[in-house]
Design a protein around this motif. Structure first.
Motif, mmCIF file in Angstrom:
data_model
loop_
_atom_site.group_PDB
_atom_site.id
_atom_site.type_symbol
_atom_site.label_atom_id
_atom_site.label_comp_id
_atom_site.label_asym_id
_atom_site.label_seq_id
_atom_site.Cartn_x
_atom_site.Cartn_y
_atom_site.Cartn_z
ATOM 1 N N LEU A 115 -1.159 -1.544 -4.402
ATOM 2 C CA LEU A 115 -0.416 -2.473 -5.243
ATOM 3 C C LEU A 115 -0.713 -2.223 -6.715
ATOM 4 C CD1 LEU A 115 -0.507 -6.116 -3.852
ATOM 5 C CD2 LEU A 115 1.249 -5.132 -5.283
ATOM 6 N N TYR A 148 2.531 -0.752 -8.401
ATOM 7 C CA TYR A 148 3.471 -1.806 -8.715
ATOM 8 C C TYR A 148 2.988 -2.806 -9.756
ATOM 9 C CZ TYR A 148 5.448 0.201 -4.577
ATOM 10 O OH TYR A 148 5.940 1.086 -3.673
ATOM 11 N N TRP A 196 6.622 -1.466 2.607
ATOM 12 C CA TRP A 196 5.425 -1.824 1.844
ATOM 13 C C TRP A 196 4.203 -1.172 2.483
ATOM 14 C CZ3 TRP A 196 4.462 -3.709 -2.713
ATOM 15 C CH2 TRP A 196 3.185 -4.179 -3.002
ATOM 16 N N PRO A 197 3.301 -0.554 1.716
ATOM 17 C CA PRO A 197 3.223 -0.532 0.252
ATOM 18 C C PRO A 197 3.676 0.785 -0.387
ATOM 19 C CG PRO A 197 1.100 0.055 1.150
ATOM 20 C CD PRO A 197 2.029 -0.108 2.330
ATOM 21 N N ASP A 202 8.500 -0.519 -3.366
ATOM 22 C CA ASP A 202 8.663 -1.937 -3.701
ATOM 23 C C ASP A 202 10.043 -2.450 -3.278
ATOM 24 O OD1 ASP A 202 10.287 -0.704 -5.601
ATOM 25 O OD2 ASP A 202 9.791 -2.156 -7.167
#
Length: 549
Positions: free
Chosen positions: A18, A22, A300-301, A304
Motif C-alpha cells: 500500500l 498507492y 488488490w494489492p 488500485d
C-alpha cells in the motif's frame, strides 16, 4: 464458484505494498488511460476516504437475499469451477468433459459457452418465487472466474449478448428485481481469470494426446471456419503470460488468491480492462449491491482498480439517490477495512455479535449447478437454511443464499421444495428476521461450545455440533425480544436459560409470551430458565419463534 480451500492472508504484505504503490491515489487517478472514470463525489479511491462509509438502512433491515450464481459453467451441470477443472488431467471434471465433449485441446471452455442457451430462463417467475421466500434483495452473477460477461459490454466481446444465450441477462434480472420490489445486486469474480485459467495452458502428461496443448493459448487467427470466427480466445482466457509458480499443482491457486506466493502478476492493461468492465456494469444496471469474490478488493494489492471501483460505486449511489444506498462486499478484511465495506464470509459464520453489519454467503448445493446433487438428494434442507439465517441475523449479519440454476435457467424439483419450505416458515415468522437488531447476547445452547473458527475467507459451515432444541438465537425490534428455538423439544417445553428470573440480561418483568403462528402460550419464569409450554399443534418444525414482551 470460488476457491475450495483456505486462502492465506499474506499478513504484513498489504500495508507495505500500500505504502509503496498507492500513497498518491490522486496522482494515479489523474493519469489513468482513456476509459471509464471515477465519478466525482465525497469518496476518493483511498482507504482513509472509504472509512466514511455507513451501511445503508435498507441492507441492515433486509437480512436475507437470494443469489443466482449462474453462468456458462452451469451448462455441463457438473459442479463448481468446471472451466478450470476440465483442464486438470485426471480430475473429475476432466474425465467428464472428455466423455461428454471431447479432449480440451479440441473442445475448450470457449466451446462450452457456445452450448449454453439459457432457453428456459424466466427471471420474472423466479423472482416472484424468491420474494415469496422472503428475499429482500437479489444478486445475479455478472461474471465468474471464467471471464464471461453475462451482460452487454462494449469492453469485452465475450459476453452473453454476442454468444451463448444471446441475451442481456443482467438487464433481465434487473428489470425483474425492480418489478418485484427487490434491491438488485451483482457479483463480480472475473479479476482472477488471469491465474484461474492457467490450467488451460497445460497438456496431458500421458495418453494418446500427451504433450498436445489444451486450447488456453489459442488465438484469433485459428478461428477461421469456426463458430467463434472473428473473436479472440485470448480476450477470454488471458493466457499470453508466463505461468505462476507451481501452476501445475492444481491447489496452488488457493495460496495465491491475494496475488502473492508466486502468482503471475496481471498486466496493467488487464487491470484497466477489468476496471472499465466493472464501472460499465455499475453505470448501466445501477445495482444497490456489488459482491467481489476477492481478498479485500479485486486485484488488490497489485492494482488500485478495486479502490477506484469502490469510490465510484459510492459516489454514483449518492448521485442517484441523494444519499449513499450502495453495499460493497469483500472478503478477508481487517478491522480497518471493515469500516470501508461490508465483510463477507463464504460458507461460514462469525462466532460473535459483530460491531459492523456483515454477510454470510452460502449455497444449498454446489455454486455452479451439479446434477448429481439433485439425483442424490443432497441439497441443504429448508430447516438448515432457516437455522443458518437465524444464527447469522442474531450476530448482526445477513444471509445471501445461492439457489443453483440449471444450465437452461430453471430450478429443479428438489430445489423448489427447499425454497417453498423457506417461504412457508417466513410467512409465519418473518418478523423475527426483518428489521431486527442483535440483542445483548446472540444465543445460548450446546452448539456454541463446539463452534468452529473461521478458516481463511470462511469455510466453518457445518463443522460444529448440529443445532437442536436447546440452541436459542435472539433478535430484537423496538421493545420486543424474539427467541428462536432451533428445534422442537421432546417434552414440549422450550427452556430459555438467559431469561431465568433475576437474569442480568433481562431484569424486567415478562408480561406475555407468544408463539408465532399460534398466539399466546403459558410460561413460567423459574430460577434456571424461562419455561414455555408449547401447544399440542405446532406451526412448523424448522424453528419455533417466541415473541417476548
Amino acid at each position: 464458484m470460488k476457491r475450495r480451500a483456505a486462502i492465506g492472508r499474506m499478513a504484513g504484505m498489504v500495508p507495505a505494498l500500500l505504502a509503496a504503490r498507492y500513497s498518491h491515489a490522486t496522482a494515479l487517478f489523474e493519469n489513468l488511460p482513456l476509459g471509464e472514470r471515477v465519478m466525482k463525489g465525497p469518496f476518493q479511491p483511498s482507504w482513509e476516504s472509504l472509512k466514511q462509509y455507513q451501511v445503508p438502512g435498507w441492507y441492515q433491515d433486509a437480512k436475507f437475499g437470494i443469489w443466482a450464481h449462474w453462468g456458462p459453467q452451469c451448462q455441463p451441470e457438473h459442479g463448481d469451477w468446471y472451466g478450470r477443472g476440465m483442464y486438470e488431467e485426471g480430475s473429475d471434471h476432466y474425465n467428464y468433459h472428455v466423455q461428454k465433449y471431447g479432449h480440451p485441446s479440441k473442445f475448450g471452455f470457449k466451446d462450452v459457452i457456445n452450448e449454453w442457451k439459457a432457453e428456459n430462463w424466466h427471471p420474472d417467475e423466479l423472482l416472484s418465487l424468491y420474494k415469496k421466500a422472503g428475499a429482500q434483495y437479489f444478486v445475479a452473477l455478472a461474471n465468474h472466474h471464467d471471464n464471461f460477461d453475462n451482460y452487454n459490454s462494449k469492453y469485452h466481446r465475450w459476453n452473453a449478448v454476442n454468444m451463448g444465450p444471446k441475451k442481456d441477462l443482467m438487464d433481465g434480472w434487473a428489470k425483474a428485481a425492480k418489478k418485484h420490489g427487490l434491491h438488485f445486486g451483482v457479483s463480480v469474480h472475473a479479476a482472477h481469470a488471469w491465474t484461474w485459467y492457467e490450467t488451460a495452458q497445460l497438456a496431458d502428461k500421458k495418453g494418446p494426446l500427451a504433450g498436445v496443448p489444451y486450447d488456453g493459448k489459442i488465438t484469433k487467427a485459428s478461428g477461421k471456419n469456426t463458430w467463434w470466427n472473428g473473436y479472440d480466445p485470448q480476450e477470454l482466457y488471458a493466457q499470453n503470460h508466463p505461468l505462476s509458480a507451481n501452476a501445475k499443482d492444481s491447489g496452488s491457486i488457493h495460496n495465491q488468491w491475494a496475488w502473492g506466493d508466486g502468482a503471475s502478476v496481471p498486466s496493467k492493461d488487464y487491470c484497466e480492462k477489468f476496471f472499465n468492465r466493472t464501472i460499465e456494469l455499475i453505470d448501466r444496471y445501477e445495482p444497490d449491491l456489488v459482491y467481489f469474490d476477492d481478498t479485500v478488493l479485486p486485484l488488490w494489492p497489485v492494482s488500485d482498480a478495486g479502490l477506484r471501483i469502490a469510490a465510484h460505486l459510492y459516489n454514483s449511489s449518492i448521485k442517484r439517490h441523494g444519499k449513499l444506498q450502495a453495499v460493497l462486499n469483500g472478503k478477508i478484511l481487517d478491522e480497518e477495512q471493515r469500516k470501508c465495506m461490508v465483510w463477507d464470509i463464504e460458507r461460514g459464520q462469525s462466532n460473535r455479535i459483530e460491531p459492523f453489519v456483515w454477510q454470510t454467503d452460502t449455497c444449498i448445493g454446489s455454486w455452479h449447478y451439479d446434477r448429481r446433487i439433485y439425483n442424490e438428494k443432497r441439497y441443504k434442507s429448508a430447516k438448515t437454511v432457516v437455522h443458518t439465517l437465524a444464527d447469522v441475523v442474531s450476530k448482526n449479519g445477513n444471509l445471501l443464499l445461492s439457489v443453483p440454476l440449471r444450465g437452461d435457467g430453471s430450478l429443479d424439483a428438489e430445489e423448489l421444495v427447499v425454497v417453498e419450505g423457506v417461504a412457508a416458515w417466513m410467512q409465519q415468522n418473518s418478523e423475527v428476521i426483518f428489521g431486527t437488531r442483535p440483542w445483548k447476547i446472540y444465543g445460548e445452547g450446546p452448539a456454541i461450545d463446539t463452534a468452529a473458527p473461521l478458516d481463511g475467507p470462511g469455510f466453518n459451515e457445518g463443522k460444529g455440533k448440529p443445532f437442536g432444541a436447546e440452541d436459542i438465537r435472539f433478535t430484537t425490534k423496538a421493545d420486543t425480544l424474539y427467541a428462536i428455538a432451533l428445534g422442537t423439544p421432546a417434552d414440549g417445553k422450550i427452556r430459555v436459560k438467559s431469561l431465568a428470573a433475576g437474569s442480568s440480561h433481562y431484569p424486567a418483568e415478562i408480561a406475555k409470551v407468544e408463539l408465532l403462528g399460534r398466539g399466546p402460550v403459558n410460561f413460567e419464569r423459574g430460577n434456571d430458565a424461562l419455561i414455555v409450554q408449547l401447544p399440542d399443534s405446532l406451526p412448523n418444525q424448522e424453528a419455533l419463534c417466541l415473541k417476548i414482551r
